[in-house]
Motif scaffolding. Structure first.
Motif, PDB file in Angstrom:
ATOM      1  N   THR A  12       0.798  -1.229   0.000  1.00  0.00           N
ATOM      2  CA  THR A  12       0.000   0.000   0.000  1.00  0.00           C
ATOM      3  C   THR A  12       0.833   1.282   0.000  1.00  0.00           C
ATOM      4  OG1 THR A  12      -1.934  -1.076   0.936  1.00  0.00           O
ATOM      5  CG2 THR A  12      -1.777   1.305   1.252  1.00  0.00           C
ATOM      6  N   PRO A  13       1.918   1.379   0.770  1.00  0.00           N
ATOM      7  CA  PRO A  13       2.687   2.636   0.743  1.00  0.00           C
ATOM      8  C   PRO A  13       3.302   2.961  -0.619  1.00  0.00           C
ATOM      9  CG  PRO A  13       3.322   1.301   2.640  1.00  0.00           C
ATOM     10  CD  PRO A  13       2.455   0.444   1.766  1.00  0.00           C
ATOM     11  N   TRP A  14       3.336   1.989  -1.532  1.00  0.00           N
ATOM     12  CA  TRP A  14       3.984   2.203  -2.827  1.00  0.00           C
ATOM     13  C   TRP A  14       3.005   2.131  -3.992  1.00  0.00           C
ATOM     14  CZ3 TRP A  14       7.718   3.697  -0.095  1.00  0.00           C
ATOM     15  CH2 TRP A  14       8.198   2.954   0.979  1.00  0.00           C
ATOM     16  N   ASN A 116      11.415   4.727 -11.314  1.00  0.00           N
ATOM     17  CA  ASN A 116      11.153   5.849 -10.418  1.00  0.00           C
ATOM     18  C   ASN A 116      10.747   5.281  -9.067  1.00  0.00           C
ATOM     19  OD1 ASN A 116      11.350   8.284 -12.276  1.00  0.00           O
ATOM     20  ND2 ASN A 116      10.061   6.870 -13.424  1.00  0.00           N
ATOM     21  N   ILE A 117      11.447   5.737  -8.013  1.00  0.00           N
ATOM     22  CA  ILE A 117      11.335   5.104  -6.695  1.00  0.00           C
ATOM     23  C   ILE A 117      11.103   6.164  -5.633  1.00  0.00           C
ATOM     24  CG2 ILE A 117      12.548   3.682  -4.999  1.00  0.00           C
ATOM     25  CD1 ILE A 117      14.280   2.649  -7.394  1.00  0.00           C
ATOM     26  N   ARG A 118      10.172   5.876  -4.733  1.00  0.00           N
ATOM     27  CA  ARG A 118       9.971   6.768  -3.583  1.00  0.00           C
ATOM     28  C   ARG A 118      11.263   6.805  -2.770  1.00  0.00           C
ATOM     29  NH1 ARG A 118       4.557   6.856  -1.287  1.00  0.00           N
ATOM     30  NH2 ARG A 118       5.571   8.207   0.236  1.00  0.00           N
ATOM     31  N   PRO A 119      11.710   7.990  -2.325  1.00  0.00           N
ATOM     32  CA  PRO A 119      12.981   8.090  -1.589  1.00  0.00           C
ATOM     33  C   PRO A 119      13.042   7.254  -0.317  1.00  0.00           C
ATOM     34  CG  PRO A 119      12.207  10.259  -2.257  1.00  0.00           C
ATOM     35  CD  PRO A 119      11.103   9.288  -2.580  1.00  0.00           C
ATOM     36  N   ILE A 145       0.479   8.375  -5.071  1.00  0.00           N
ATOM     37  CA  ILE A 145       0.756   7.107  -4.399  1.00  0.00           C
ATOM     38  C   ILE A 145       0.139   7.137  -3.002  1.00  0.00           C
ATOM     39  CG2 ILE A 145       2.596   5.583  -3.513  1.00  0.00           C
ATOM     40  CD1 ILE A 145       2.691   5.753  -6.532  1.00  0.00           C
ATOM     41  N   ASP A 146      -0.559   6.072  -2.656  1.00  0.00           N
ATOM     42  CA  ASP A 146      -1.122   5.931  -1.311  1.00  0.00           C
ATOM     43  C   ASP A 146      -1.868   7.199  -0.876  1.00  0.00           C
ATOM     44  OD1 ASP A 146      -1.730   4.595   1.059  1.00  0.00           O
ATOM     45  OD2 ASP A 146       0.163   5.151   2.024  1.00  0.00           O
ATOM     46  N   GLU A 148      -1.675  10.430  -2.021  1.00  0.00           N
ATOM     47  CA  GLU A 148      -1.119  11.788  -2.144  1.00  0.00           C
ATOM     48  C   GLU A 148      -0.056  11.826  -3.236  1.00  0.00           C
ATOM     49  OE1 GLU A 148       0.299  12.393   1.839  1.00  0.00           O
ATOM     50  OE2 GLU A 148       2.254  11.537   1.386  1.00  0.00           O
ATOM     51  N   TRP A 149       0.212  13.044  -3.723  1.00  0.00           N
ATOM     52  CA  TRP A 149       1.268  13.213  -4.702  1.00  0.00           C
ATOM     53  C   TRP A 149       2.596  12.990  -4.002  1.00  0.00           C
ATOM     54  CZ3 TRP A 149       0.117  12.911  -9.527  1.00  0.00           C
ATOM     55  CH2 TRP A 149      -1.153  13.294  -9.967  1.00  0.00           C
ATOM     56  N   ALA A 150       3.410  12.117  -4.550  1.00  0.00           N
ATOM     57  CA  ALA A 150       4.634  11.695  -3.873  1.00  0.00           C
ATOM     58  C   ALA A 150       5.869  11.954  -4.737  1.00  0.00           C
ATOM     59  CB  ALA A 150       4.546  10.206  -3.539  1.00  0.00           C
ATOM     60  N   ASP A 151       6.927  12.393  -4.068  1.00  0.00           N
ATOM     61  CA  ASP A 151       8.221  12.573  -4.726  1.00  0.00           C
ATOM     62  C   ASP A 151       8.806  11.203  -5.069  1.00  0.00           C
ATOM     63  OD1 ASP A 151       7.851  15.241  -4.097  1.00  0.00           O
ATOM     64  OD2 ASP A 151       9.370  15.280  -2.517  1.00  0.00           O
ATOM     65  N   HIS A 152       9.590  11.185  -6.122  1.00  0.00           N
ATOM     66  CA  HIS A 152      10.284   9.966  -6.544  1.00  0.00           C
ATOM     67  C   HIS A 152      11.699  10.327  -6.971  1.00  0.00           C
ATOM     68  CE1 HIS A 152       6.258   8.331  -6.727  1.00  0.00           C
ATOM     69  NE2 HIS A 152       6.756   7.132  -6.991  1.00  0.00           N
ATOM     70  N   ARG A 153      12.623   9.409  -6.754  1.00  0.00           N
ATOM     71  CA  ARG A 153      13.958   9.531  -7.335  1.00  0.00           C
ATOM     72  C   ARG A 153      13.895   8.823  -8.684  1.00  0.00           C
ATOM     73  NH1 ARG A 153      16.803  12.531  -4.598  1.00  0.00           N
ATOM     74  NH2 ARG A 153      18.414  12.412  -6.187  1.00  0.00           N
TER      75      ARG A 153
END
Length: 172
Positions: A12-14, A116-119, A145-146, A148-153
């Protein structure tokens, strides 16, 4: 569906979510139908990640999708994946991603693969590191993601960087 249900808390977090209020995601059948349509159109390659257990039985361990395939002057794609928590840390995802990337480079003739990966997703960051994907920086509020708009590397590798293939690099 059983594997995904068993891994709900782990994934879920991803997992992607719909940014539209009250909007849902496609059902499993709709997702499979959509991936099959994209594959026929040459825009995606959906793969099942499998593992053979001690009894020699092959079981579903996760999924990897090569998507956003761009042809023409770009010749690139993006890969995304998930794996069963019980099988994480065994090198399954790096092997699957290396195989898919090598297929895209050597068979399809693509030039570039991105992930693309969540930090905060340490296991996936380790996959990028193991395979030698180049860190190209932060994409601010890149995907929903989960909830909300989420940053990714953003990480990438090009075919000319791995003439021996990613599987060969991983084996070294």
């Amino acid at each position: 569906m059983e594997l995904r249900a068993r891994n709900r808390d782990w994934l879920t977090p991803w997992d992607a979510t719909n940014p539209h209020p009250g909007g849902g995601l496609p059902s499993f059948r709709q997702m499979v139908r959509g991936l099959n349509e994209q594959a026929r159109a040459g825009a995606a390659l959906p793969f099942a990640i499998t593992e053979r257990d001690d009894d020699g039985v092959t079981r579903l361990a996760g999924q990897l999708t090569v998507s956003n395939i761009l042809w023409g002057s770009a010749m690139m794609a993006t890969a995304g994946y998930w794996v069963d928590q019980a099988r994480a840390g065994r090198g399954i995802v790096p092997t699957a991603l290396a195989m898919a990337t090598d297929h895209c480079f050597k068979v399809l003739g693509l030039h570039r693969m991105e992930i693309n990966i969540r930090p905060e997703n340490a296991p996936s960051l380790r996959v990028a590191e193991k395979l030698g994907f180049r860190d190209e920086g932060l994409r601010v509020r890149y995907l929903h993601i989960d909830g909300e708009w989420a940053d990714h590397r953003s990480f990438a590798v090009t075919a000319d960087e791995v003439p021996e293939g990613l599987l060969g690099r991983l084996g070294r």
